[in-house]
Structures are given as structure tokens and as C-alpha cells.
Design a protein around this motif. Structure first.
Motif, PDB file in Angstrom:
ATOM      1  N   CYS A   1       1.196  -1.160  -0.076  1.00 28.16           N
ATOM      2  CA  CYS A   1      -0.342   0.150   0.195  1.00 28.16           C
ATOM      3  C   CYS A   1       0.576   1.739   0.016  1.00 28.16           C
ATOM      4  N   ILE A   2       0.745   2.098  -0.682  1.00 33.62           N
ATOM      5  CA  ILE A   2       1.236   2.846  -1.407  1.00 33.62           C
ATOM      6  C   ILE A   2       0.735   4.288  -0.740  1.00 33.62           C
ATOM      7  N   SER A   3       1.332   5.169   0.420  1.00 34.91           N
ATOM      8  CA  SER A   3       0.361   6.108   0.449  1.00 34.91           C
ATOM      9  C   SER A   3       1.575   7.837   0.913  1.00 34.91           C
ATOM     10  N   THR A   4       0.544   8.094  -0.237  1.00 35.70           N
ATOM     11  CA  THR A   4       1.392  10.409  -0.300  1.00 35.70           C
ATOM     12  C   THR A   4       0.831  11.298   0.217  1.00 35.70           C
ATOM     13  N   SER A   5       1.433  12.356   0.642  1.00 36.43           N
ATOM     14  CA  SER A   5       0.301  13.092   1.128  1.00 36.43           C
ATOM     15  C   SER A   5       1.205  14.626   0.800  1.00 36.43           C
ATOM     16  N   LEU A  18      -3.021  15.527  -1.757  1.00 36.34           N
ATOM     17  CA  LEU A  18      -3.127  14.788  -2.349  1.00 36.34           C
ATOM     18  C   LEU A  18      -2.584  13.717  -1.814  1.00 36.34           C
ATOM     19  N   ARG A  19      -3.634  12.411  -1.624  1.00 36.40           N
ATOM     20  CA  ARG A  19      -3.689  11.376  -0.881  1.00 36.40           C
ATOM     21  C   ARG A  19      -3.717  10.298  -1.936  1.00 36.40           C
ATOM     22  N   PHE A  20      -3.099   9.241  -2.303  1.00 30.59           N
ATOM     23  CA  PHE A  20      -3.155   7.530  -3.131  1.00 30.59           C
ATOM     24  C   PHE A  20      -3.789   6.759  -2.214  1.00 30.59           C
ATOM     25  N   ARG A  21      -4.089   5.635  -2.571  1.00 29.45           N
ATOM     26  CA  ARG A  21      -3.386   4.140  -1.425  1.00 29.45           C
ATOM     27  C   ARG A  21      -3.526   3.418  -3.025  1.00 29.45           C
ATOM     28  N   LEU A  22      -2.533   2.479  -3.410  1.00 26.69           N
ATOM     29  CA  LEU A  22      -3.196   2.013  -3.713  1.00 26.69           C
ATOM     30  C   LEU A  22      -3.061  -0.165  -3.507  1.00 26.69           C
ATOM     31  N   MET A  31       5.791  -4.783  -4.653  1.00 27.18           N
ATOM     32  CA  MET A  31       7.485  -4.064  -4.556  1.00 27.18           C
ATOM     33  C   MET A  31       7.319  -3.148  -5.748  1.00 27.18           C
ATOM     34  N   PHE A  32       6.807  -3.283  -7.175  1.00 30.81           N
ATOM     35  CA  PHE A  32       6.702  -2.892  -8.397  1.00 30.81           C
ATOM     36  C   PHE A  32       6.545  -1.375  -8.029  1.00 30.81           C
ATOM     37  N   ALA A  33       5.033  -1.830  -7.416  1.00 30.18           N
ATOM     38  CA  ALA A  33       4.258  -0.236  -6.846  1.00 30.18           C
ATOM     39  C   ALA A  33       5.182   0.852  -6.702  1.00 30.18           C
ATOM     40  N   ARG A  34       5.730   0.201  -5.335  1.00 27.82           N
ATOM     41  CA  ARG A  34       5.928   0.816  -4.741  1.00 27.82           C
ATOM     42  C   ARG A  34       7.690   1.903  -4.896  1.00 27.82           C
ATOM     43  N   CYS A  35       7.543   1.411  -6.281  1.00 29.11           N
ATOM     44  CA  CYS A  35       8.272   1.453  -7.283  1.00 29.11           C
ATOM     45  C   CYS A  35       8.249   2.653  -8.079  1.00 29.11           C
ATOM     46  N   LEU A  36       6.677   3.343  -7.972  1.00 28.08           N
ATOM     47  CA  LEU A  36       5.823   4.370  -9.091  1.00 28.08           C
ATOM     48  C   LEU A  36       6.949   5.487  -7.691  1.00 28.08           C
ATOM     49  N   PRO A  37       6.884   6.460  -8.690  1.00 27.85           N
ATOM     50  CA  PRO A  37       7.344   7.802  -7.716  1.00 27.85           C
ATOM     51  C   PRO A  37       6.194   8.638  -7.499  1.00 27.85           C
ATOM     52  N   ASP A  38       6.737   9.789  -6.822  1.00 26.01           N
ATOM     53  CA  ASP A  38       5.731  10.488  -6.196  1.00 26.01           C
ATOM     54  C   ASP A  38       5.051  11.099  -6.625  1.00 26.01           C
ATOM     55  N   PRO A  39       3.524  11.890  -7.515  1.00 33.18           N
ATOM     56  CA  PRO A  39       3.182  12.594  -7.878  1.00 33.18           C
ATOM     57  C   PRO A  39       3.737  13.978  -7.889  1.00 33.18           C
TER      58      PRO A  39
END
Length: 100
Positions: A1-5, A18-22, A31-39
Motif C-alpha cells: 500500500c502506498i500513501s503519499t500526502s 493529495l493522497r492515494f492508496r494502491l 514491490m513494483f508499486a513502491r517503485c512508482l514515483p511521487d505525483p
């Protein structure tokens, strides 16, 4: 789960948090989802100011009102000579190289 705010902090009215969860089913996908950059935040555009927007709108409106009288005059002349206007347009469409 990724949470960026984005921390809005105090005194930053109008900013977007901005907050999103995957959520993924497979741990390998996580693991691949954690490689996504911050928006990207901001994109370098200035903040939207309502006062500037309204002043730009009033300037455009006053400029458009100046053009209304000449445009109406041209429209009236066009209606008076509509046959010539249509013939000129048809010639321009059928023979664009010869007319220009």
C-alpha cells in the motif's frame, strides 16, 4: 500500500492535499508499486487568483464590446451582398490556388 500526502501546513489556504492508496493482491506487485514515483505537485503554474481571473475577464469583455459594433456592421454588409459572398466562398473552395 502506498500513501503519499502533501503537507498543507498552516497559512496555505487553497492548496490541495493529495493522497492515494494502491492495493494489490500479489506481494510482488506491491514491490513494483513502491517503485512508482511521487505525483508531481504544482507543475510550475502560479496559484489561481480569483481577483486576477475576474480582472482578466473584465478586460476581455470590454475588448469584445469594442469589436461588436464593427462586426455587426460587416455582418449587415454581408447580408446585403450575400450572393457575392457565397460566390466568392465557392470559388475559394473550388479553386484555392487561382484565387489566392
Amino acid at each position: 500500500c502506498i500513501s503519499t500526502s502533501h503537507d498543507t501546513g498552516g497559512g496555505q489556504a487553497g492548496h490541495i492535499r493529495l493522497r492515494f492508496r494502491l492495493h494489490v493482491e500479489d506481494p510482488l506487485d506491491d514491490m513494483f508499486a513502491r517503485c512508482l514515483p511521487d505525483p508531481h505537485l504544482g507543475h510550475g503554474y502560479p496559484a489561481l487568483d480569483l481577483n486576477v481571473l475576474l480582472s482578466d475577464l473584465s478586460i476581455i469583455s470590454s475588448s469584445a464590446s469594442v469589436l461588436i459594433a464593427p462586426v455587426n456592421k460587416l455582418r449587415g454588409m454581408g447580408y446585403d451582398h450575400i450572393t457575392i459572398v457565397w460566390i466568392a466562398l465557392l470559388l475559394l473552395i473550388w479553386y484555392p490556388i487561382h484565387v489566392l
